[in-house]
Design a protein around this motif. Structure first.
Motif, PDB file in Angstrom:
ATOM      1  N   ASN A   1      35.538  43.146  38.724  1.00 33.11           N
ATOM      2  CA  ASN A   1      35.880  43.305  40.135  1.00 33.11           C
ATOM      3  C   ASN A   1      36.663  42.127  40.695  1.00 33.11           C
TER       4      ASN A   1
ATOM      5  N   LEU B   1      49.712  41.865  44.068  1.00 32.08           N
ATOM      6  CA  LEU B   1      50.595  43.014  44.252  1.00 32.08           C
ATOM      7  C   LEU B   1      51.014  43.139  45.711  1.00 32.08           C
ATOM      8  N   ILE B   2      50.073  43.029  46.621  1.00 30.77           N
ATOM      9  CA  ILE B   2      50.391  43.114  48.050  1.00 30.77           C
ATOM     10  C   ILE B   2      51.300  41.962  48.451  1.00 30.77           C
TER      11      ILE B   2
ATOM     12  N   LEU C   1      40.286  42.442  39.503  1.00 29.52           N
ATOM     13  CA  LEU C   1      41.006  43.502  40.195  1.00 29.52           C
ATOM     14  C   LEU C   1      41.380  43.084  41.602  1.00 29.52           C
ATOM     15  N   ASP C   2      40.512  42.368  42.271  1.00 29.74           N
ATOM     16  CA  ASP C   2      40.827  41.881  43.606  1.00 29.74           C
ATOM     17  C   ASP C   2      42.040  40.960  43.572  1.00 29.74           C
TER      18      ASP C   2
ATOM     19  N   VAL D   1      44.433  40.897  41.302  1.00 33.00           N
ATOM     20  CA  VAL D   1      45.635  41.682  40.974  1.00 33.00           C
ATOM     21  C   VAL D   1      46.151  42.403  42.203  1.00 33.00           C
ATOM     22  N   PHE D   2      45.284  43.013  42.964  1.00 37.02           N
ATOM     23  CA  PHE D   2      45.727  43.722  44.166  1.00 37.02           C
ATOM     24  C   PHE D   2      46.263  42.760  45.217  1.00 37.02           C
ATOM     25  N   ILE D   3      45.676  41.581  45.356  1.00 35.33           N
ATOM     26  CA  ILE D   3      46.179  40.600  46.307  1.00 35.33           C
ATOM     27  C   ILE D   3      47.576  40.141  45.896  1.00 35.33           C
TER      28      ILE D   3
END
Length: 134
Positions: A18, A28-29, A21-22, A24-26
């Motif tokens: 988790n 990406l954004i 993934l957090d 990676v998404f940060i």
């Protein structure tokens, strides 16, 4: 000395994905927000109308009346009733510039007038009159 063997018991190793993934998404954004999207500039074209004009050849049909009052269209024998049909067929294939009408001096006047009337019923192109020698 104390000789003891340690017994290793298998432990269940778990990895918590988790936080990764957090991250990676940060990221990406972050890259989406900071990226600059440039539109490519293009030349403007002045396009012509969509109507396509076809070039039709121009013709000048020749009607001939011999001394037996027979009517010929470009050396082909036709009847008075078929003059309209023949002119319409020629007009469908190509543009009629003018029409020539030659009559033998011994042909009847009624035949000449009938041919002229049939031509004028079908088209408004100019008709030139002449006489044949044979």
């Amino acid at each position: 000395m104390h000789n003891s063997k340690k017994v290793l018991t298998p432990q269940e190793a778990t990895v918590d994905m988790n936080p990764m993934l957090d991250v990676v998404f940060i990221l990406l954004i972050f890259f989406i927000v900071t990226a600059s999207f440039n539109r490519e500039t293009a030349l403007e074209l002045n396009r012509a109308d969509n109507t396509i004009s076809t070039i039709q050849p121009k013709i000048s049909p020749l009607f001939t009346i011999n001394k037996q009052n027979q009517v010929y269209l470009n050396t082909r024998l036709i009847t008075l009733e078929n003059i309209n049909v023949n002119i319409a067929r020629l007009a469908a294939v190509s543009e009629i510039n003018s029409i020539s009408l030659r009559a033998h001096p011994l042909s009847e006047h009624n035949t000449l007038v009938a041919v002229l009337n049939a031509i004028k019923e079908q088209t408004d192109v100019p008709v030139s009159l002449g006489e044949t020698l044979h």
